[in-house]
Design an enzyme around this catalytic site. Structure first.
Site, PDB file in Angstrom:
ATOM      1  N   ASN A   1       3.918 -31.801 -48.872  1.00 29.84           N
ATOM      2  CA  ASN A   1       4.492 -31.134 -47.692  1.00 29.84           C
ATOM      3  C   ASN A   1       3.987 -31.837 -46.438  1.00 29.84           C
ATOM      4  O   ASN A   1       3.186 -32.761 -46.511  1.00 29.84           O
ATOM      5  CB  ASN A   1       4.133 -29.640 -47.700  1.00 29.84           C
ATOM      6  N   ARG A   2       4.450 -31.376 -45.296  1.00 22.26           N
ATOM      7  CA  ARG A   2       4.187 -32.087 -44.043  1.00 22.26           C
ATOM      8  C   ARG A   2       2.920 -31.666 -43.320  1.00 22.26           C
ATOM      9  O   ARG A   2       2.713 -32.039 -42.171  1.00 22.26           O
ATOM     10  CB  ARG A   2       5.374 -31.912 -43.092  1.00 22.26           C
TER      11      ARG A   2
END
Ligand code: CTP
Ligand code: CA
Length: 232
Positions: free
Chosen positions: A34-35
């Site tokens: 994920n970011r």
């Protein structure tokens, strides 16, 4: 910064913070991720250290420099993060789950690199649920440990955003929940943040916006104000 309470108001407190984002391996060279950059969690760790706390930072794939003066425990997957949090939480006064934990992981990890010509053109991945680490900590006996969760939501309507966050806080039995709206460009790698902190009665305790460092100080102001007085 004199705006943020007494300088050493967390002296002697054991504060455990998870930061970053988990990576769930698919094969030796690939993962689902994920970011999350880890910026907000690391800012909380640094600020807690500066206010006198003994800080354990459970670091999941940080994209930024590690803070000085913290006991850093490196993890990568959600299952590793869970083990590290369970150990560290045992004697913690405060646990902050700032990490972005993958909700799912691949059902099986391929020991060899997945080849593109193995299937018939497409590829379907089977995923299984990861444990909810914060909810597990909330369910386990944790007398004397303040639990702080985060919520990342894409809901654009501010009232509905708060409703989602209230439900999340209750479901996980966190004492405080820090909610922020995320999107394609907001939240993750940014240096700025805008959050609301929800208390255990569901009310918004405070709203914070500014640098992730100043948001970290604001979160710790709330934490310090709800911690029971230290034994002397
Ligand atoms: N969290 C966790 N373990 C998970 C997923 C989330 O401990 N497997 C924690 C996060 O670190 C955060 C809080 O739970 O403190 C909320 O995470 P979030 O992703 O916003 O909520 P979820 O419960 O996973 O719900 P959803 O993603 O469906 O909105
Ligand atoms: Ca999630």
């Amino acid at each position: 910064d004199p705006a943020h309470g007494a300088a050493l108001d967390l002296a002697g407190r054991r504060v455990v913070i998870s930061a970053g984002g988990t990576r769930e391996p698919l094969d030796p060279v690939r993962f689902l991720g994920n970011r999350s950059s880890g910026k907000q969690g690391v800012a909380i760790a640094e600020a807690a250290r500066a206010r006198g706390a003994d800080v354990v930072l459970v670091a999941a794939n940080l994209e930024i420099a590690e803070p000085a003066g913290c006991d850093i425990r490196h993890v990568s997957t959600a299952l590793e993060l869970r083990d590290a949090m369970q150990v560290a939480a045992r004697d913690a006064d405060v646990v902050v789950m700032a990490a972005a934990v993958a909700d799912y992981r691949p059902a099986a990890v391929s020991q060899g690199k997945i080849k593109k010509d193995a299937g018939d053109g497409g590829l379907t991945l089977e995923l299984v649920r990861n444990p909810d680490i914060l909810a597990e900590l909330g369910r386990a006996p944790h007398d004397g440990t303040l639990l702080v969760g985060f919520a990342a939501e894409t809901e654009p309507d501010p009232e509905r955003l708060l409703e989602l966050a209230r439900a999340k806080r209750e479901a996980k039995r966190a004492d405080l929940l820090v909610v922020n709206r995320v999107g394609w460009s907001e939240g993750f790698a940014a240096d700025e943040n805008r959050v609301s902190v929800i208390g255990d009665d569901g009310r918004v305790v405070t709203e914070l916006h500014g640098s992730k460092v100043s948001v970290a100080q604001g979160i710790l102001d709330v934490v310090a104000s709800v911690l029971p007085a230290a034994e002397r």
